[in-house]
Scaffold this motif. Structure first.
Motif: not given
Ligand SMILES: [Zn+2]
Length: 300
Positions: A58-72
């Protein structure tokens, strides 16, 4: 190889880039943040390791997407493991939980999860609509599910290596970037070579080696730029206010009928195990707040 800081390598995400080839990567190490997840519930060992792998992913994907909100990320199984959930925000705050039934013996991913679904939710947290994608599980490990999903959704070849135990969770991602003119003298073997070298990584090395050491060990013949580490933390976003809002949505009648049968309504957060209690007086306050008051008499 360049590295511009000396931030401790624990609980961190670090991106890296091959200077001479269109390949990028990320390394994540979860330590105290991972133990914060584990100390709140007694998870069976085999389930714990799957959760840790999903947390690192999840951390790797959140960093890849450079997202603002949250990822579940959710894995919904039809085997003894019913649900794995990890939430990671754009600022690298993490929480996780799981549901299962019975005793979980050491068995394969397929036996634990059975057939199931993988869901990803991107919540911009700015009032905008969340996006949710649900697919049938494709793969025999968390890493395989994630790399299949990312290769499809990002249209970029992606590989993941994940590991977890009772103290640490870690992961490495490699992604093949579109080849641009920037790499005129690019060596075309860079991608397969980077993957083959990553395959030599042992679980202990992934879990325990600092990012810089790990990169040097794998890619000492390549010119790698290692970016500043980003801190990753455990954080649960639950609050008494949010539970109160949920009870408001449930409605006065429903809340009153529960309180007719027992002293208090008890809600507990599955992520952090925090308990919230509401008695009759609390319930009065919740619904008092939500009543739209008529225009004041004083105006007449
Ligand atoms: Zn919580």
């Amino acid at each position: 190889m360049t590295n511009s800081n000396n931030i401790p390598q624990s609980d961190s995400l670090q991106r890296f880039l091959f200077e001479q080839a269109p390949v990028r990567g990320e390394l994540v190490h979860l330590d105290a943040s991972w133990r914060s997840v584990l100390e709140r519930h007694d998870y069976p060992e085999v389930l714990r390791n799957l959760m840790g792998e999903l947390a690192a992913a999840a951390v790797l994907l959140a960093a890849t997407l450079k997202l603002q909100g949250s990822l579940v990320l959710q894995i919904m199984g039809r085997g003894p493991v019913k649900l794995l959930v990890v939430e990671c925000s754009g600022d690298m705050k993490l929480r996780a939980t799981a549901k299962w039934s019975g005793e979980l013996a050491q068995s394969s991913f397929a036996e634990l999860i059975g057939e199931g679904q993988f869901a990803i939710t991107l919540d911009p947290k700015d009032g905008g609509q969340p996006y949710q994608g649900i697919v049938e599980i494709e793969g025999a490990s968390v890493a395989e599910i994630m790399q299949n999903y990312m290769s499809h959704s990002e249209q970029l070849e992606t590989r993941l290596w994940l590991a977890a135990d009772g103290q640490h969770a870690a992961g490495m991602l490699l992604q093949k970037l579109p080849d641009t003119d920037k790499h005129e003298d690019a060596d075309t073997d860079a991608w397969p070579r980077a993957v083959i070298l990553a395959e030599t990584l042992k679980t202990d090395e992934l879990l325990l080696l600092p990012a810089k050491t790990l990169i040097q060990r794998l890619y000492h013949e390549d010119d790698i730029r290692l970016f500043d580490a980003q801190r990753v933390e455990f954080f649960c976003s639950c609050s008494r206010d949010n539970v109160a809002k949920m009870l408001q949505m449930l409605g006065r009648e429903e809340v009153d009928s529960i309180l007719a049968e027992r002293e208090t309504i008890e809600v507990h957060c599955e992520f952090c195990n925090q308990r919230y209690e509401f008695d009759k007086v609390d319930a009065e306050m919740i619904f008092l707040d939500s009543i739209v008051l008529p225009p004041s008499e004083a105006r007449h």
